[in-house]
Design a protein around this motif. Structure first.
Motif, PDB file in Angstrom:
ATOM      1  N   HIS A  28       0.817  -1.215   0.000  1.00  0.00           N
ATOM      2  CA  HIS A  28       0.000   0.000   0.000  1.00  0.00           C
ATOM      3  C   HIS A  28       0.850   1.263   0.000  1.00  0.00           C
ATOM      4  CE1 HIS A  28      -4.157  -1.690   1.352  1.00  0.00           C
ATOM      5  NE2 HIS A  28      -3.546  -2.508   0.504  1.00  0.00           N
ATOM      6  N   THR A  29       2.052   1.186   0.523  1.00  0.00           N
ATOM      7  CA  THR A  29       2.980   2.315   0.498  1.00  0.00           C
ATOM      8  C   THR A  29       4.357   1.795   0.095  1.00  0.00           C
ATOM      9  OG1 THR A  29       3.545   2.066   2.836  1.00  0.00           O
ATOM     10  CG2 THR A  29       1.736   3.576   2.329  1.00  0.00           C
ATOM     11  N   GLY A  30       5.175   2.691  -0.448  1.00  0.00           N
ATOM     12  CA  GLY A  30       6.527   2.298  -0.817  1.00  0.00           C
ATOM     13  C   GLY A  30       6.981   2.922  -2.117  1.00  0.00           C
ATOM     14  N   VAL A  31       8.129   2.457  -2.589  1.00  0.00           N
ATOM     15  CA  VAL A  31       8.701   2.911  -3.858  1.00  0.00           C
ATOM     16  C   VAL A  31       8.847   1.691  -4.752  1.00  0.00           C
ATOM     17  CG1 VAL A  31      10.653   4.050  -4.986  1.00  0.00           C
ATOM     18  CG2 VAL A  31       9.913   4.807  -2.709  1.00  0.00           C
ATOM     19  N   PHE A  32       8.407   1.834  -6.003  1.00  0.00           N
ATOM     20  CA  PHE A  32       8.361   0.726  -6.948  1.00  0.00           C
ATOM     21  C   PHE A  32       8.808   1.239  -8.322  1.00  0.00           C
ATOM     22  CE2 PHE A  32       4.884   0.814  -3.906  1.00  0.00           C
ATOM     23  CZ  PHE A  32       5.042  -0.378  -3.234  1.00  0.00           C
ATOM     24  N   THR A  47       2.000   6.631  -1.196  1.00  0.00           N
ATOM     25  CA  THR A  47       1.677   6.860   0.206  1.00  0.00           C
ATOM     26  C   THR A  47       0.252   6.354   0.428  1.00  0.00           C
ATOM     27  OG1 THR A  47       0.783   9.083  -0.156  1.00  0.00           O
ATOM     28  CG2 THR A  47       3.163   8.917   0.270  1.00  0.00           C
ATOM     29  N   LYS A  48      -0.289   6.600   1.604  1.00  0.00           N
ATOM     30  CA  LYS A  48      -1.642   6.113   1.890  1.00  0.00           C
ATOM     31  C   LYS A  48      -2.690   6.694   0.949  1.00  0.00           C
ATOM     32  CE  LYS A  48      -1.316   4.875   6.733  1.00  0.00           C
ATOM     33  NZ  LYS A  48      -1.907   5.038   8.056  1.00  0.00           N
ATOM     34  N   LEU A  62       3.308  12.621 -12.589  1.00  0.00           N
ATOM     35  CA  LEU A  62       1.871  12.727 -12.333  1.00  0.00           C
ATOM     36  C   LEU A  62       1.546  12.353 -10.893  1.00  0.00           C
ATOM     37  CD1 LEU A  62       0.696  10.784 -15.518  1.00  0.00           C
ATOM     38  CD2 LEU A  62       0.928  13.256 -15.290  1.00  0.00           C
ATOM     39  N   ALA A  63       0.538  13.005 -10.350  1.00  0.00           N
ATOM     40  CA  ALA A  63       0.045  12.666  -9.016  1.00  0.00           C
ATOM     41  C   ALA A  63      -1.369  12.110  -9.159  1.00  0.00           C
ATOM     42  CB  ALA A  63       0.038  13.901  -8.116  1.00  0.00           C
ATOM     43  N   TYR A  64      -1.601  10.951  -8.538  1.00  0.00           N
ATOM     44  CA  TYR A  64      -2.906  10.297  -8.547  1.00  0.00           C
ATOM     45  C   TYR A  64      -3.425  10.189  -7.114  1.00  0.00           C
ATOM     46  CZ  TYR A  64      -1.795   8.441 -13.225  1.00  0.00           C
ATOM     47  OH  TYR A  64      -1.470   8.289 -14.549  1.00  0.00           O
ATOM     48  N   THR A  65      -4.741  10.258  -6.954  1.00  0.00           N
ATOM     49  CA  THR A  65      -5.332   9.892  -5.678  1.00  0.00           C
ATOM     50  C   THR A  65      -5.588   8.391  -5.707  1.00  0.00           C
ATOM     51  OG1 THR A  65      -7.556  10.366  -6.482  1.00  0.00           O
ATOM     52  CG2 THR A  65      -6.433  12.120  -5.266  1.00  0.00           C
ATOM     53  N   ILE A  66      -5.465   7.753  -4.541  1.00  0.00           N
ATOM     54  CA  ILE A  66      -5.658   6.303  -4.427  1.00  0.00           C
ATOM     55  C   ILE A  66      -6.920   6.031  -3.636  1.00  0.00           C
ATOM     56  CG2 ILE A  66      -4.761   4.152  -3.464  1.00  0.00           C
ATOM     57  CD1 ILE A  66      -1.983   5.220  -3.761  1.00  0.00           C
ATOM     58  N   ASN A  67      -7.702   5.092  -4.132  1.00  0.00           N
ATOM     59  CA  ASN A  67      -8.871   4.599  -3.404  1.00  0.00           C
ATOM     60  C   ASN A  67      -8.748   3.074  -3.355  1.00  0.00           C
ATOM     61  OD1 ASN A  67     -11.331   4.139  -2.214  1.00  0.00           O
ATOM     62  ND2 ASN A  67     -12.518   4.588  -4.056  1.00  0.00           N
TER      63      ASN A  67
END
Length: 129
Positions: A28-32, A47-48, A62-67
């Motif tokens: 759910h969090t980290g660098v990939f 991030t969360k 780009l920045a995305y929101t996560i659901n």
């Protein structure tokens, strides 16, 4: 006696195998990173609540929101074009759905779909940290 032993052995083996579940929570969090010859390497910082994707070859960030829909399924919606073609922001109404299908020691496999295409693609994502 031997058949009974084998039955018990395979019974417990099957129970232990069926009882294993994927733990996607660790992803759910980290660098990939996601890499291909055609598109180069995309660095994914998650991030969360946000996912930032940067690809220097293609010149975007780009920045995305996560659901998170479940432990192994999440949706991404474009929030902001940090770097690159600002016309991408028009695509912000589209949703990408990512399903984590397999977790390996240093990577994981995803099935990706979207609201703008019927295509489902599969990708291997490397875990950096």
């Amino acid at each position: 006696m031997k058949p009974r032993f084998l039955f018990i052995f395979f019974f417990f083996l099957s129970i232990s195998t069926l009882g294993q579940t994927r733990n996607c929570n660790a992803l759910h969090t980290g660098v990939f990173t996601a890499s291909s010859e055609q598109y180069g390497t995309t660095v994914i910082t998650r991030t969360k609540r946000l996912q930032i994707e940067e690809n220097t070859l293609l010149g975007y960030k780009l920045a995305y929101t996560i659901n998170w829909k479940s432990d192994c399924v999440y949706e991404l919606k474009l929030k902001k074009v940090i770097k690159g073609d600002q016309a991408l922001i028009r695509e912000s109404k589209y949703i990408l759905t990512i399903k984590i299908t397999q977790i390996k020691p240093n990577s994981y496999i995803t099935e990706n779909s979207s609201t703008f295409s019927d295509e489902i693609s599969t990708h291997e994502i490397k875990i950096i940290k």
